[in-house]
Design a protein around this motif. Structure first.
Motif: not given
Length: 95
Positions: A41-47, A66-78
């Motif tokens: 449950l993280r805010p959209a601003s984290d990405y 991920d703007v905090r860690t720089g990691a590439r992630v996949v977001l699934k937005c319902l």
């Protein structure tokens, strides 16, 4: 006229996975009582979205950073759906 109903309700059995979730405890598919982990449950601003990967009837999928860690992630937005469907989706994705 329609034919009479069968004497007992039809039973649907999956051809691909007839055992389905029978090998797992009931909690494996009990999405009604699934407690969503706080880290999901993280805010959209984290990405920062970098690419749209696809979309479907109930969701859109994006590649992001991920703007905090720089990691590439996949977001699934319902898309807006009933809460029970969101819980079910989160439980499925957690396995």
């Amino acid at each position: 006229p329609l034919p009479p109903p069968p004497p007992h309700p039809a039973v649907s059995i999956s051809r691909a996975y007839p055992d389905g979730c029978t090998l797992f405890p009931p909690s494996y598919s009990d999405y009604a009582s699934y407690a969503v982990p706080a880290h999901l449950l993280r805010p959209a601003s984290d990405y920062r979205i970098t690419n749209r990967l696809g979309s479907g009837k109930f969701s859109d999928v994006f590649e992001a950073e991920d703007v905090r860690t720089g990691a590439r992630v996949v977001l699934k937005c319902l898309k807006p759906v009933q809460e029970r469907k969101v819980r079910r989706e989160l439980l499925v994705l957690s396995h």
